[in-house]
Design an enzyme around this catalytic site. Structure first.
Site, PDB file in Angstrom:
ATOM      1  N   GLU A 291     -32.960 -20.764  -7.865  1.00  0.00           N
ATOM      2  CA  GLU A 291     -31.874 -21.793  -7.405  1.00  0.00           C
ATOM      3  C   GLU A 291     -30.912 -20.721  -6.642  1.00  0.00           C
ATOM      4  OE1 GLU A 291     -29.717 -24.612  -6.923  1.00  0.00           O
ATOM      5  OE2 GLU A 291     -31.088 -25.315  -8.705  1.00  0.00           O
ATOM      6  N   ASP A 295     -29.664 -21.998  -2.735  1.00  0.00           N
ATOM      7  CA  ASP A 295     -28.164 -22.327  -2.573  1.00  0.00           C
ATOM      8  C   ASP A 295     -27.361 -21.539  -1.731  1.00  0.00           C
ATOM      9  OD1 ASP A 295     -28.477 -24.187  -4.596  1.00  0.00           O
ATOM     10  OD2 ASP A 295     -27.057 -23.088  -6.208  1.00  0.00           O
ATOM     11  N   SER A 548     -30.982 -29.887  -5.259  1.00  0.00           N
ATOM     12  CA  SER A 548     -30.558 -28.624  -5.247  1.00  0.00           C
ATOM     13  C   SER A 548     -30.314 -28.072  -3.750  1.00  0.00           C
ATOM     14  CB  SER A 548     -31.387 -27.685  -6.081  1.00  0.00           C
ATOM     15  OG  SER A 548     -31.357 -28.080  -7.517  1.00  0.00           O
TER      16      SER A 548
END
Length: 633
Positions: A291, A295, A548
C-alpha cells in the site's frame, strides 16, 4: 483500498432498575451482535472503565451551511477558509452542558476530585468501576470474545436521566465504535492484488502499453497532466498510512530510477509520526509495503521533487486499535474532545503501556493538515454505528472549512463490502447477503470519493476508459460505488443523482437491493485509472490494482491545481464537491459510459452518461480543471 476489520462494541442484555427517582430515557441501543463475537461472561463489577461523557457541540446543525458558504463557487465567500481557532470556538460545547453533566455525576456519588473536564470542555471523564458505571447509565457490561481470541467490553444499551440526555451526545465505552485497524496482517480484500507473476518487461516507458501496464507517463497522457510546481513552499500534499504498512527506500529508488526521476532517488517523503508511527523493518514483504509503495511512488512521482509529499504515519505496531480518529486527533485538537473524543475500546488510547508500544502522549492538534490528504483505507458503512460515522464525517467537514481537500478510495468490491460481504435484511453482513453494502468514509458527503477506471485491452490512452474490472484466481476487483444507508443526499449532487436514477434500468436486481429512495448520499464522486500500476516492491516490479491507486493519483492532480492557485495569490481549493458538480465543472471530466460493478449476486450498477455509481462524474482533465479553478476567486 485496504479494508479495516469490523469489531464490535458489545454490551448488555437486560436493563437494571434504577434506584434514582429521576426519570431515565434510553439514549442508545445496539441492534445486533457483530459477526464472530459471542458473550463470554458478565464483566467483573470491580473492574475499572475509562467512562467518558461526550458533550453536544454548539452550532453543529449549521456545519453544512458554513461549509457550503466557503465551498460553493457561486458564493461570495468562496475560498475564505476558517482558521483552526475559529473552528474550535464555533463548535465548543455550551457551559450549561458542562455544568449539568458535572453536577449530575457528583449528585450520584462520584467525588469531584475524580472527575476530569478537558481543557476545551468537550467531555467529562471518570475512571469508574463497572458497578458504578452500570448504576450511572443503567447498563450491563459484558465481556465478549471474538473467534480470533480477542476480548471486548461493552453494553447493548444505556440510559441517561431525562434532564441530562439533551446535553450528552455519547457515553463511552458503551455501544460504540466497532471498527479498528489490525496491526498485522492488514485485512485486505481485493485491493492491491499482486499478479500471479512478476512483471517481466520493466522497460515500458512512454504510452505504448498503458492497457497492460500503467506508469506515470500513462497517467500524464490520460489526464492531460503535465505540470511543474511553482509554489511549493506554500503548498502541501499528504498521504496517510497506518503502521505496520511502511516503505523501503531501496524499492522507492528502484522505481524512480526505472522511470527516470533521478531527483527523487534517495529522497524519502517528509514523515510526520502520529501516536508512535514509524517505518517498521521487521517485515518488508509485499503485504507490509504494497500500500505505501503504491501511494508514495505515484503520489511523489506525479508531483515531482518540487513538492515534498508528507507521509502521515499513524500508530505503533503493538496497539491494534489505531483508527482514523487517531489521525484526525493529530490534525484538529477540537476533535479530540468532540462528542466524547476517542473510544478506548476501538480507537487507540496513548500512552500505550504494552511492551514495545508508544509511551508518549496522544497526538492532539499537533500536526498541521496538508491542503490535500489522500487515504486508501476504508470500512464497510455497516461496520459502524450511524453516530460513529456521523461524528467522523462531521470532522471531515470541519477540515473542509479550513481549506483541506479529503480524498478516500471508494472500495474494490463493486456494490459489495470489503471481503465481498453484503447486507442481510436485518442489517447484518454475510457473503450470502443480497443487499448492497456501501463503504465509509467514501459515503460521507464531506469527502471526495474516488472510484477506478481502466484502459480496455487493446486500447490506448486516446480511447475512452471503462469502469475498472478484474477477475483472477486471487480475487475480484470492481470499482466500489452505490448509495449510503446513513447519510442523506447533499444538495450539490441532487440533480446528477436524480438523472441517473431516472434513467437507470436493470433486470438483474430490484430496487430493494439498495437505497433507491433518491434521498441518500451517492458515491463515488470522481474516478481515476486503478488498473495494473507498475510498482517496485521486494526488489522487483509487480502490478497492483485498486482504488488504492486512484485516490493518491487524484490527490496529485488536485495538489497541482492548488499550486497553480497559490502561485497567483489565491486560496487552496478545499472541499471540492460543490464545485465539481456544478454544470461548468462537469464538462472538465471525461465521461465514462462503459462497465459495471458486480457484487451481492448481481451485475451491480451500469456506467452511464453523466454521473454514475461506478465512476462518479468521470476522470479528470487537469488542464481544463486548472483553467476553471484559476478563474474562481
Amino acid at each position: 483500498m485496504l479494508a479495516l476489520l469490523s469489531l464490535p462494541f458489545i454490551c448488555s442484555w437486560f436493563g437494571q432498575v434504577s434506584s434514582s427517582l429521576t426519570p431515565f430515557v434510553l439514549h442508545e441501543r445496539r441492534s445486533r451482535s457483530p459477526s464472530g463475537w459471542v458473550p463470554e461472561r458478565k464483566h467483573d463489577a470491580s473492574a475499572v472503565l475509562p467512562l467518558r461523557f461526550g458533550l453536544k457541540q454548539s452550532n453543529i446543525q449549521n456545519l453544512e451551511e458554513y461549509l457550503y458558504d466557503i465551498s460553493d463557487p457561486d458564493s461570495s465567500n468562496f475560498g475564505k477558509h476558517w482558521t483552526p481557532l475559529e473552528v474550535a470556538k464555533t463548535f465548543a460545547p455550551s457551559a450549561e452542558s458542562v455544568k449539568v453533566v458535572h453536577e449530575w455525576l457528583i449528585d450520584n456519588g462520584i467525588p469531584k476530585d475524580r472527575l476530569r473536564i478537558t481543557p476545551s470542555q468537550g467531555w467529562i471523564e471518570v475512571d469508574a468501576t463497572v458497578e458504578e458505571a452500570e448504576h450511572l447509565i443503567l447498563a450491563d457490561y459484558y465481556v465478549y470474545k471474538h473467534e480470533s481470541g480477542q476480548e471486548h467490553i461493552a453494553c447493548n444499551e444505556y440510559h441517561l436521566p431525562q434532564h441530562v440526555a439533551p446535553h450528552v451526545e455519547i457515553v463511552t465505552p458503551s455501544v460504540h465504535f466497532d471498527a479498528i485497524i489490525r496491526p498485522t496482517p492488514m485485512n485486505r480484500d481485493t485491493a492491491l492484488m499482486k499478479t500471479d507473476i512478476t512483471v517481466v518487461n520493466t522497460t515500458y516507458l512512454g504510452v505504448g502499453h498503458c492497457d497492460t501496464q500503467i506508469s506515470i507517463d500513462c497517467l500524464r497522457a490520460l489526464y492531460d497532466f503535465d505540470y511543474t510546481p511553482i509554489a511549493s513552499g506554500r503548498n502541501s500534499y499528504g498521504i496517510v498510512e497506518y503502521t505496520p504498512q511502511s516503505f523501503r527506500q531501496s524499492d522507492m529508488d528502484l522505481f524512480f530510477t526505472n522511470y527516470s526521476i533521478p531527483e527523487l532517488i534517495g529522497r524519502p517523503p517528509y514523515q510526520v509520526s502520529i501516536d508512535g508511527g514509524y517505518q517498521q523493518t521487521f517485515n518488508q514483504s509485499f503485504d507490509y509495503v504494497g500500500e505505501s509503495h503504491l501511494d508514495l511512488q505515484y503520489g511523489m512521482g506525479l508531483v515531482t521533487s518540487k513538492l515534498n509529499v508528507t507521509l502521515y504515519q499513524v500508530g505503533d505496531t503493538v496497539n491494534p486499535n489505531t483508527s482514523f480518529n487517531n489521525f484526525l486527533d493529530a490534525l484538529d485538537g477540537s476533535y479530540c474532545t468532540y462528542e466524547g473524543g476517542d473510544d478506548p475500546t476501538v480507537d487507540a488510547i496513548y500512552p500505550d503501556t504494552q511492551a514495545g508500544g508508544y509511551d508518549g502522549p496522544s497526538a492532539c492538534g499537533t500536526t498541521k493538515p496538508a491542503a490535500v490528504i489522500s487515504t486508501s483505507y476504508g470500512y464497510n458503512e455497516a461496520d459502524l454505528t450511524p453516530f460513529y460515522a456521523t461524528r467522523q464525517c462531521n470532522e471531515y467537514a470541519k477540515l473542509g472549512l479550513m481549506g483541506v481537500t479529503i480524498l478516500y478510495s471508494s472500495g474494490d468490491s463493486g456494490v459489495a463490502g470489503n471481503g465481498q460481504v453484503c447486507l442481510n435484511d436485518d442489517g447484518s453482513q454475510s457473503v450470502n447477503g443480497t443487499r448492497f453494502n456501501p463503504s465509509f468514509p467514501g459515503s460521507c458527503p464531506y469527502v471526495t470519493s474516488v472510484g477506478a477506471t481502466q484502459i480496455a485491452e487493446g486500447n490506448s490512452v486516446d480511447d475512452p476508459e471503462v469502469a475498472a474490472a478484474r477477475v483472477t484466481a486471487s480475487g475480484v476487483f470492481y470499482s466500489g460505488g452505490g448509495f449510503s444507508n446513513v447519510f442523506g443526499i447533499p444538495n450539490y449532487q441532487k440533480d446528477a443523482v436524480a438523472t441517473y436514477i431516472k434513467n437507470f434500468k436493470t433486470d438483474n436486481f430490484t430496487t430493494s437491493a439498495y437505497n433507491s429512495s433518491g434521498n441518500s448520499r451517492a458515491f463515488p464522486d470522481v474516478a481515476v485509472n486503478g488498473a495494473a500500476y507498475v510498482v517496485a516492491a521486494e526488489g522487483e516490479f509487480i502490478l497492483e490494482w485498486g482504488t488504492s491507486a486512484s485516490s493518491p493519483t487524484m490527490g496529485s492532480i488536485l495538489a497541482m491545481i492548488n499550486d497553480a492557485r497559490l502561485a497567483i495569490g489565491k486560496s487552496t481549493i478545499g472541499f471540492i464537491n460543490p464545485t465539481i458538480y456544478s454544470t461548468l465543472f462537469q464538462e472538465a471530466f471525461n465521461d465514462i459510459r462503459s462497465g459495471n460493478n458486480p457484487g451481492c449476486g448481481t451485475e451491480g450498477f451500469t456506467a452511464a452518461s453523466g454521473w454514475d455509481p461506478l465512476t462518479g462524474l468521470g476522470t479528470p482533465n487537469f488542464e481544463r480543471l486548472k483553467e476553471l479553478w484559476l478563474a474562481l476567486p
